[in-house]
Design a protein around this motif. Structure first.
Motif: not given
Lengths: 441, 441
Positions: A315-316, A324, A328, A382-383, A396-397, A401, B78, B119-120, B123, B282, B314-316, B318, B321, B324, B397, B399, B401
């Protein structure tokens, strides 16, 4: 010592991924712009000796790459984002989307929805989008006002809608629109016959004839589900793709959107004719439409571009997320982890889209004499750490934003994530109002 | 008129999605915290009359939901993010990851890498993560320092590594770690026998015996690829899952990670024993490992949680993600667009993870007397407009951030996207240094 040349703009960045030449990453390079065009790409230390720019940007820890090309969508449907999730394609269309469209879609809806979509696309690095929706005049005008490049495919159906009575009426209005925008450098008008199951032979024949005469691009939903293909074979003993070929529609001007359920005859047809595929992986997954065999089709030499489809089924409009998912998913579908590697994923979202639109000489890569459609992606958070390869990061990352700056045809259109030609608070307010009105129905 | 009760904290938001009760969205509600716990969830207008908080937060256009639970990962990896993409699992492990680990992994690497990962994760809204990696003492300590909840599964292999000589040595050190953290409320130590193909029967038997005695969770990579399953059947005429069952390892304490290639016998074993599945979509896609049949397994009553796996594949980290991707992919794999709807996707990323870890009475939902592990997701940007349903937004939708605030056990650990117990510039600097060192090898 060479003379210092005055130029409009110099953009210096830690990395430049030009897409052409392929598989290339330039470190500490700069892009020099004059007017709408790229006039040089060179190491930053040389650029600073050679050019005196009116505007200069120092983008440490950023990658510059060509603006992304979203090759299929329905921008105004962003106003239906999240209205109906978790339904199969025909239930979703017949019970939710088509009734909502019948009730709400008018000139204002398309204007407001397309502007909302453009804001989201610019903020996620898309500098050129294809659109297929009612009141394409509003979408074309919204793109023009925002300074974003667009291919506006006017819809053709046999059934009436708020925008047209019948196929002839849609085509008549579409050709008028084409005339209105014939001198616009950023907006191309194309034919958008909706789908094999919503348009009968006479209209399809007329689209084929006119698009050939006018040398115009045609975009169509095609082989979206196995169901669509089976129905066509049952009824007419030919696949939707074979039917299009019967009318001479399969040419390098043809953009076939979705393309699951292809047999060897279909693939051979695409190879022979040079028609393009627009792959929309997230929409295909969400509607359980089927899997597009990207690696197989790519190895057959078919050009495959990337689209988000409308935000009502995604939905974006985030083409980084789409890229990505494409990269994948292609591996799992091919049962081969080497399928659709990172550089190829970036090409799908850039130069392949340009090729599908016939714009490969203008956009889709960062090359001298091409249009300066450039995005800057920030890899400093940092991500993104550590950065072994900025292309891996992009494929991939990276998230939408991280797109900080966007230029289209040399014009700065997104600055520190703020679209410069759109009133964001007004857009947001209008979207909220539409949402409340539609939810209250 | 009721008396006004003093409390530690009141969080007011436009929406609260408590996860339990299921399929519930509360509008304009507040969560009242005292100490580590949630003591009330009620309409904001009532909350403001009933409570006098020491700290108050007004989060218009935000959704409050339980913190996400990342049920499988290798946090320190990471530091290998993007080091080797587009390779199949065994090539990736044998030619890239294992050699890199042999060269670089030590106490400092795991400390720095895990802090970067934490940290990731903070966040992106993760408040509890499972980890399986060398030097788990460093990961446990990093989690403790950052104030994040963790299940640290110490690895068990038959082969030596920088952390252990053989299976007995890994187990010995793991049990010592368990002892060191036995009074820690946030860090649980679990057994992490790596995979069926890296651990022989004697060690597996010992893990089974000790984990039963200690009532301890066991996490293991299992049925990751068809190849793994075929090899096991060829060699021993039993699937990896059947082998685990032979040792009594399949219990509600068992977390089976990946789980592609399951036959009906395997599924029946999971049903009978109450073992959990950790789904990592993923990573499964990227390594072309295979498809986990989420809908079929879910309909069989098996608890399925969600993990990102390590950032190297993965490469995150999150989990939004991941959620989703899980929701989209499940529909296509089941050929059913109604599979894994939005509310269920959120449950996988929260309460299902808690159940897999045996923590369902403490975390995984927003309920009175549960730990206050809460995240606030901002839906005010144009990318979220219009908001018909905040749950659709979270699943399809949102993310990373958009996660603005995070509390764990009532403590504020992320404020306006800044982790409060981590030195971000130092973390970033260390990651860059590791990246340069590793890339230069």
């Amino acid at each position: 010592m060479t003379a210092i040349t005055p130029i409009d703009r110099l953009i210096n960045a830690s990395w430049v991924v030009p897409i052409i030449p392929e598989n290339c990453v330039l470190q500490n390079h700069s892009i020099a712009l004059q007017g709408q065009e790229i006039i040089d790409i060179l190491p930053t230390n040389e650029a600073q000796q050679r050019y005196r720019p009116n505007h200069s940007h120092d983008l440490d820890n950023h990658v510059l790459m060509p603006g992304l090309i979203n090759a299929h969508g329905h921008a105004a449907m962003t106003l239906f984002r999240g209205l109906a999730d978790d339904y199969p394609l025909m239930t979703w269309l017949q019970n939710y989307i088509w009734p909502a469209e019948q009730q709400w879609v008018d000139e204002e809806f398309v204007k407001d929805g397309t502007e909302l979509a453009i804001a989201e696309m610019l903020r996620s690095g898309t500098t050129c989008f294809s659109d297929m929706y009612f009141f394409p005049n509003q979408a074309a005008e919204a793109a023009h006002q925002a300074g974003i490049r667009a291919q506006i495919a006017f819809p053709v159906f046999d059934v009436p809608s708020a925008w047209g009575r019948d196929a002839n009426d849609y085509i008549h209005k579409g050709l008028q629109l084409r005339d209105d925008f014939k001198h616009n450098q950023y907006v191309e008008i194309a034919f958008g016959p909706h789908a094999p199951y919503t348009i009968a032979d006479p209209a399809l024949e007329r689209v084929a004839m006119l698009s050939a005469e006018l040398d115009s691009v045609v975009q169509m939903h095609l082989h979206e589900t196995a169901h669509e293909v089976h129905d066509a074979l049952d009824q007419n003993n030919e696949s939707p793709l074979e039917r299009l070929h019967r009318f001479g529609l399969l040419t390098p001007r043809m953009q076939c959107v979705h393309m699951t359920s292809l047999n060897d005859t279909d693939i051979a047809l695409l190879q022979e004719t040079g028609a393009h595929i627009i792959h929309c992986p997230q929409s295909n997954l969400k509607l359980a439409s089927g899997f597009c065999e990207v690696q197989k089709l790519s190895q057959a030499g078919i050009n495959i571009a990337l689209g988000t489809d409308g935000a009502a089924s995604n939905n974006s409009l985030d083409l980084f997320a789409e890229m990505r998912t494409a990269a994948l998913l292609a591996k799992a579908v091919a049962n081969d982890a080497t399928a659709l590697p990172d550089h190829q994923a970036l090409r799908m979202a850039t130069i392949h889209g340009a090729r599908a639109m016939g714009l490969q000489d203008k956009i889709g890569s960062l090359e001298v004499n091409k249009q300066a459609d450039i995005i800057a992606v920030d890899l400093s958070d940092i991500e993104s750490q550590p950065v072994y390869d900025p292309v891996s990061q992009l494929a991939y990352t990276a998230c939408a934003h991280q797109v900080k700056e966007v230029w289209i045809g040399g014009q700065h259109v997104l600055q520190d994530r703020q679209p410069l030609h759109l009133n964001m608070s007004e857009l947001c307010e209008k979207a909220t109002q539409w949402g409340q009105k539609i939810a209250a129905k």
